[in-house]
Design a protein around this motif. Structure first.
Motif, PDB file in Angstrom:
ATOM      1  N   GLY A   9      -4.593  93.082  52.082  1.00 46.15           N
ATOM      2  CA  GLY A   9      -4.327  92.242  53.242  1.00 46.15           C
ATOM      3  C   GLY A   9      -3.738  90.876  52.928  1.00 46.15           C
ATOM      4  O   GLY A   9      -3.620  90.021  53.789  1.00 46.15           O
ATOM      5  N   LYS A  10      -3.331  90.695  51.678  1.00 40.43           N
ATOM      6  CA  LYS A  10      -2.809  89.388  51.299  1.00 40.43           C
ATOM      7  C   LYS A  10      -1.306  89.248  51.545  1.00 40.43           C
ATOM      8  O   LYS A  10      -0.766  88.148  51.539  1.00 40.43           O
ATOM      9  N   LEU A  11      -0.636  90.387  51.735  1.00 34.16           N
ATOM     10  CA  LEU A  11       0.820  90.335  51.877  1.00 34.16           C
ATOM     11  C   LEU A  11       1.239  90.935  53.217  1.00 34.16           C
ATOM     12  O   LEU A  11       0.563  91.800  53.763  1.00 34.16           O
ATOM     13  N   SER A  12       2.378  90.477  53.707  1.00 35.46           N
ATOM     14  CA  SER A  12       2.930  91.085  54.921  1.00 35.46           C
ATOM     15  C   SER A  12       3.749  92.304  54.513  1.00 35.46           C
ATOM     16  O   SER A  12       3.824  92.643  53.340  1.00 35.46           O
ATOM     17  N   GLN A  13       4.405  92.947  55.481  1.00 35.09           N
ATOM     18  CA  GLN A  13       5.160  94.156  55.129  1.00 35.09           C
ATOM     19  C   GLN A  13       6.314  93.857  54.170  1.00 35.09           C
ATOM     20  O   GLN A  13       6.752  94.741  53.450  1.00 35.09           O
ATOM     21  N   THR A  14       6.766  92.613  54.122  1.00 37.26           N
ATOM     22  CA  THR A  14       7.836  92.288  53.162  1.00 37.26           C
ATOM     23  C   THR A  14       7.316  92.383  51.725  1.00 37.26           C
ATOM     24  O   THR A  14       7.944  93.008  50.870  1.00 37.26           O
ATOM     25  N   GLY A  15       6.161  91.768  51.487  1.00 37.95           N
ATOM     26  CA  GLY A  15       5.571  91.837  50.151  1.00 37.95           C
ATOM     27  C   GLY A  15       5.222  93.262  49.778  1.00 37.95           C
ATOM     28  O   GLY A  15       5.452  93.702  48.641  1.00 37.95           O
ATOM     29  N   VAL A  63       8.325  95.058  48.837  1.00 35.73           N
ATOM     30  CA  VAL A  63       8.802  94.635  47.506  1.00 35.73           C
ATOM     31  C   VAL A  63       8.037  95.388  46.421  1.00 35.73           C
ATOM     32  O   VAL A  63       8.622  95.943  45.484  1.00 35.73           O
ATOM     33  N   ILE A  64       6.706  95.429  46.585  1.00 35.98           N
ATOM     34  CA  ILE A  64       5.883  96.167  45.623  1.00 35.98           C
ATOM     35  C   ILE A  64       6.318  97.636  45.572  1.00 35.98           C
ATOM     36  O   ILE A  64       6.449  98.235  44.506  1.00 35.98           O
ATOM     37  N   VAL A  85      12.927  93.240  49.569  1.00 40.74           N
ATOM     38  CA  VAL A  85      12.943  92.121  50.520  1.00 40.74           C
ATOM     39  C   VAL A  85      13.721  92.519  51.775  1.00 40.74           C
ATOM     40  O   VAL A  85      13.242  92.368  52.897  1.00 40.74           O
ATOM     41  N   LEU A  94      12.109  93.050  55.519  1.00 40.71           N
ATOM     42  CA  LEU A  94      12.485  92.260  56.691  1.00 40.71           C
ATOM     43  C   LEU A  94      12.923  93.168  57.844  1.00 40.71           C
ATOM     44  O   LEU A  94      12.520  92.977  58.989  1.00 40.71           O
TER      45      LEU A  94
END
Lengths: 126, 166
Positions: free
Chosen positions: B98-104, B107-108, B146, B150
């Protein structure tokens, strides 16, 4: 986009970038005059050529596929290949020790290793 | 599963299939083996945030099987299966934190897709020399991640407005 996303993206790019720059310097420093071009097919050694002699070598695979290796003025490239994606043909030419051109479909790896000093007899490299 | 949700999953599978086909037809060739935009990952990210983790996983598997059987061969399927599996597991874990949004998350996913393919290549070519390409692939995976993150963010908002299921 959250702040954490930015941190993640920037740190990945910085890390990968730093690694690339560092490795590049290492490659340049470790390339001697006697560097040799090695060709492996499916993990097995196929041939080894001097980088200082211009030559064109057809790497022929048992199944009829091929890659044409070109060594010119100390630079190595693949001029022609039978594979579908042609990534090896589009690959920038390589020059420094540790650089590679890989053809995944044909399982061909063309690399450069720094040859031992030729005046030390008995040292055949790896 | 509600029929509306099921229909949407079917739609996404079809979309993933088409995007994979587009990528197959127009491979970006920048001289780096394994470099891919990973268009289909867009659909996986959208599914992950709209349908949920289980359906996104189903979609991922079906896409690899469909694309592999239709356009590819065994070798290609192995590469894409490893990439898809590793990328899905990584995205699943990161999303759960839960630390990242769908962008992060995307990227992962992009980075680990490439890492998975490199791992298969190491076994296929029987050499670790191919690790040389890893930093290039990580950078490409990040950049495409990225963009895909987005775009999927925009899609997710709209999909959630239209479809409401529990």
């Amino acid at each position: 986009m959250k702040k954490n996303d930015m941190i993640l993206i920037i740190s990945i790019l910085l890390l990968a970038g730093a690694f690339l720059v560092g490795y590049r310097r290492y490659q340049i420093m470790n390339t001697g005059d006697n560097a040799r071009v090695t060709v492996t097919v499916a993990g097995e050694a196929y041939g080894e050529y001097s980088i200082s002699e211009d030559r064109t070598e057809k790497i022929l695979l048992p199944d009829g596929n091929y890659n044409i290796l070109e060594i010119k003025d100390g630079y190595v490239s693949v001029s022609e290949a039978s594979c579908r994606d042609k990534i090896c043909v589009n690959h920038a030419h390589i020059h420094y020790s540790g650089e590679e051109i890989v053809c995944l479909p044909n399982k061909v790896i063309i690399g450069i290793i720094n040859g031992e000093e030729s005046d030390i007899d008995g040292f055949a490299g790896q | 599963m509600k029929s509306k949700k099921l229909a949407f999953l079917g739609l996404l599978i079809a979309l993933a299939f088409v995007l994979s086909y587009i990528e197959y037809m127009m491979p970006i060739n920048i001289g780096i083996p394994g470099a891919k935009v990973g268009l289909a990952n867009l659909v996986v990210v959208v599914a992950l945030y709209t349908l949920g983790e289980r359906d996104a996983f189903t979609l991922s598997i079906i896409r690899v099987l469909l694309v592999g059987l239709t356009f590819g061969n065994m070798a290609m399927m192995m590469y894409s299966a490893a990439g898809a599996a590793l990328s899905f597991i990584a995205m699943f874990i990161v999303k759960r934190t839960g630390k990242l949004s769908q962008t992060g998350v995307s990227v992962i996913g992009g980075v680990f897709h490439n890492v998975g393919q490199i791992i298969v290549a190491i076994f296929v070519l029987e050499t670790s020399a191919i690790l040389y390409y890893l930093p290039f692939l990580v950078i490409i995976g990040t950049l495409s991640g990225v963009v895909i993150g987005l775009i999927s963010g925009m899609i997710i908002v709209r999909v959630k407005k239209i479809f409401r299921w529990s």
